[in-house]
Design an enzyme around this catalytic site. Structure first.
Site, short mmCIF file in Angstrom:
data_model
loop_
_atom_site.label_atom_id
_atom_site.label_comp_id
_atom_site.label_asym_id
_atom_site.label_seq_id
_atom_site.Cartn_x
_atom_site.Cartn_y
_atom_site.Cartn_z
N HIS A 28 18.13 14.89 82.33
CA HIS A 28 17.92 13.76 81.43
C HIS A 28 16.95 14.06 80.30
O HIS A 28 16.95 13.36 79.28
CB HIS A 28 17.44 12.53 82.22
CG HIS A 28 16.07 12.65 82.79
ND1 HIS A 28 15.82 13.13 84.06
CD2 HIS A 28 14.84 12.34 82.27
CE1 HIS A 28 14.52 13.10 84.30
NE2 HIS A 28 13.90 12.64 83.23
N HIS A 40 1.95 10.81 81.10
CA HIS A 40 3.15 10.66 81.93
C HIS A 40 2.84 11.32 83.27
O HIS A 40 2.62 12.53 83.31
CB HIS A 40 4.29 11.39 81.19
CG HIS A 40 5.63 11.36 81.83
ND1 HIS A 40 6.20 10.22 82.35
CD2 HIS A 40 6.54 12.34 82.01
CE1 HIS A 40 7.39 10.50 82.82
NE2 HIS A 40 7.63 11.79 82.63
#
Length: 320
Positions: free
Chosen positions: A115, A179
């Protein structure tokens, strides 16, 4: 040569967990605006620098960088399907050109693009196979990681090659910013997890679902101020955006694993893909960057940012 750049955070959680409606609408709206600009620009070649999340690259053979000469979607999170439209001869010429600049880069005739590649291609290009694309993997998950200075060197070498093509090129960078997803690491997990990290390609649907549920659980907990993930770091993110805008390759090259981990979390290491993309743009010539969107979105475990850049003297947006 005509060249444009977009760097964007990715998050496979967008269709599973929803932040406040206004926040999500602005993020999706910015992606849509950028997609319209890409459509107007109509690139003849897309080069995408992206990380992997143990979906296509594993410790049985882990390169710091890899060019896909042929590539297909890994299928994780149901984002993207089928092969990418890789111009094999151009991709091979890129490999040769990069090697000639003393960058030892791996290449693959069977790359699985997860992804990190497929989400920006779908959001910005409309489909993973819409345009000819050369995928370039930048390791941002599997220690030991390539130093950020090597990401600058890689991007610079790629940019020099692209500068001689004479085609409309779109450079994409995917990842980060701050993140901290639950990414397992060798040496700190049970043997069965180590075996997955070494050779976990093509998992069963059940195994893939378990992984995805673990990530979704992390996002829900972070949004509630719970869990063990490092909080998103807007100050660090904005500092990075300023360095990218200033083309401060020296400062970006000097970033260390330890600083990135402490400030941006485990997934913050993905900024190497942005660094390589901006270094490629910088190698072609001076640019002007514009931050099109930024918001730290806990539910998506991502400091969500979208930045575009154009050569100095052209429009500040991607419109042709």
């Amino acid at each position: 040569m005509p060249v444009k750049l977009i760097c964007a955070s990715h998050t496979p959680m967008m269709d599973y967990i929803h932040p406040p409606a206004a926040v999500e609408a602005e993020a999706r709206g910015t992606f849509a605006t950028l997609a319209e600009e890409v459509r107007a620009y109509d690139p003849e070649l897309v080069v995408v620098f992206a990380p992997d999340h143990f979906n296509g690259f594993f410790y049985d053979l882990m390169p710091p960088f890899c060019v896909g000469l042929r590539a297909a979607c890994a299928g994780d999170w149901s984002i993207g399907e089928g092969p990418l439209t890789v111009p094999e001869a151009t991709a091979l010429a890129l490999v040769k050109a990069v090697q000639a600049q003393d960058i030892d880069i791996a290449y693959s005739y069977r790359m699985q693009a997860d992804h990190g590649f497929t989400q920006p291609l779908e959001f910005l290009c409309g489909d993973v196979a819409r345009y000819p694309v050369i995928p370039i993997f930048v390791n941002g998950a599997a220690k030991p990681l390539p130093p950020c200075r090597r990401a600058v060197a890689l991007g610079t070498a790629v940019g020099r090659f692209l500068g001689g093509l004479g085609e409309r090129v779109l450079i994409l960078g995917s990842g980060g910013l701050s993140h901290d997803p639950p990414t397992p690491q060798m040496g700190s997990v049970p043997p069965e997890v180590e075996e997955f990290l070494i050779a976990g390609r093509n998992p069963t649907p059940e195994a893939r679902q378990r992984r995805q549920e673990n990530v979704l659980r992390t996002g829900r907990l972070l949004a509630e101020g719970k869990g063990q993930s490092l909080p998103l770091n807007a100050d660090w993110d904005r500092g990075l955006l300023a360095r990218f805008a200033a083309a401060d390759m020296e400062a970006l090259a000097a970033l260390t694993d330890e600083d990135i981990l402490a400030q941006g979390g485990r997934g913050g290491q993905e900024i190497r893909a942005w660094i390589a993309a901006f270094a490629a743009m910088n190698a072609i010539g001076p640019y002007r960057a514009t931050t099109r969107y930024y918001h730290p979105i806990d539910e998506w475990i991502a400091g969500m940012a979208m930045v575009s850049a154009d050569p100095v003297g052209t429009s500040a947006t991607l419109a042709a």
